[in-house]
Enzyme design. Sequence first.
Site, PDB file in Angstrom:
ATOM      1  N   TYR A   1      -3.472  -1.398   8.121  1.00  0.00           N
ATOM      2  CA  TYR A   1      -4.153  -0.718   6.933  1.00  0.00           C
ATOM      3  C   TYR A   1      -4.303   0.565   7.141  1.00  0.00           C
ATOM      4  CZ  TYR A   1      -7.472  -0.297   3.337  1.00  0.00           C
ATOM      5  OH  TYR A   1      -8.149   0.233   2.142  1.00  0.00           O
TER       6      TYR A   1
ATOM      7  N   LYS B   1      -2.552   3.475   4.800  1.00  0.00           N
ATOM      8  CA  LYS B   1      -3.282   4.608   3.919  1.00  0.00           C
ATOM      9  C   LYS B   1      -3.057   5.926   4.433  1.00  0.00           C
ATOM     10  CE  LYS B   1      -5.118   1.813   1.151  1.00  0.00           C
ATOM     11  NZ  LYS B   1      -4.771   1.839  -0.354  1.00  0.00           N
TER      12      LYS B   1
ATOM     13  N   ASN C   1       0.604  -1.143   0.105  1.00  0.00           N
ATOM     14  CA  ASN C   1       0.079   0.093  -0.111  1.00  0.00           C
ATOM     15  C   ASN C   1       0.762   1.445  -0.086  1.00  0.00           C
ATOM     16  OD1 ASN C   1      -2.155  -1.788   0.066  1.00  0.00           O
ATOM     17  ND2 ASN C   1      -2.790  -1.026   2.172  1.00  0.00           N
TER      18      ASN C   1
ATOM     19  N   SER D   1      -7.814   5.864   1.451  1.00  0.00           N
ATOM     20  CA  SER D   1      -8.964   5.025   2.104  1.00  0.00           C
ATOM     21  C   SER D   1      -9.301   6.241   3.172  1.00  0.00           C
ATOM     22  CB  SER D   1      -8.554   3.681   2.616  1.00  0.00           C
ATOM     23  OG  SER D   1      -9.580   3.340   3.697  1.00  0.00           O
TER      24      SER D   1
END
Length: 147
Positions: A122, A126, A83, A109
Site C-alpha cells: 500500500y 501511494k 492505486n 496518502s
Amino acid sequence: MKRHIIITGASSGIGQALYGFYQEHFRKNYDVEVIGVSRRGPDWFIDLSEKKPGNLPNLNVELLINCAGIMPFAENEKVMDTNFWGTYNFTTDLFSSLAKGACVINIASVSGIVPDAELPIYSASKAAVIALTKSWAKAWAPHIRVN
C-alpha cells in the site's frame, strides 16, 4: 462545449464525498457535468485496476480528481493495480480530453511519504502515485496543473 469534472473512486469514502459535493454545488451553479467513476458506480462502471479502461468518450474535462484506491486487505497485485495503475491508465486515456488549463488532482496518502511497516505494498503504491504526480506536473506544465 459542455465542461466536465470527473472523480474516480466516487462510490465510497473521500471520492464519494467529493462527488456529492461537486454534484450539488458545481452542477447547479456553474453548469458543469460531474461524472463519478468507480468499479461500483455511480455514473461510469470501470474497473480501474484493468490495464486498459477501454474507450472513453471525448470530453472537455476541466477537473480530474483521481481518488480511486483500495486498502491493503486485497491481494498485493490488486492494490498496486488499482492505486497506481488505475490512476495512470485512466488519466493517460483521458489526456486528450483535458482542457487547456485543466487541473488533475491525485489523492495519495501519508503512507506514500512515511511508509507503514505493516502495509508495504500500500505504501509503495501511494509513493508511486506521488512520484507520478510530480512527473506529470513537470511534463504537462504550464497547460495542465497536476497536484
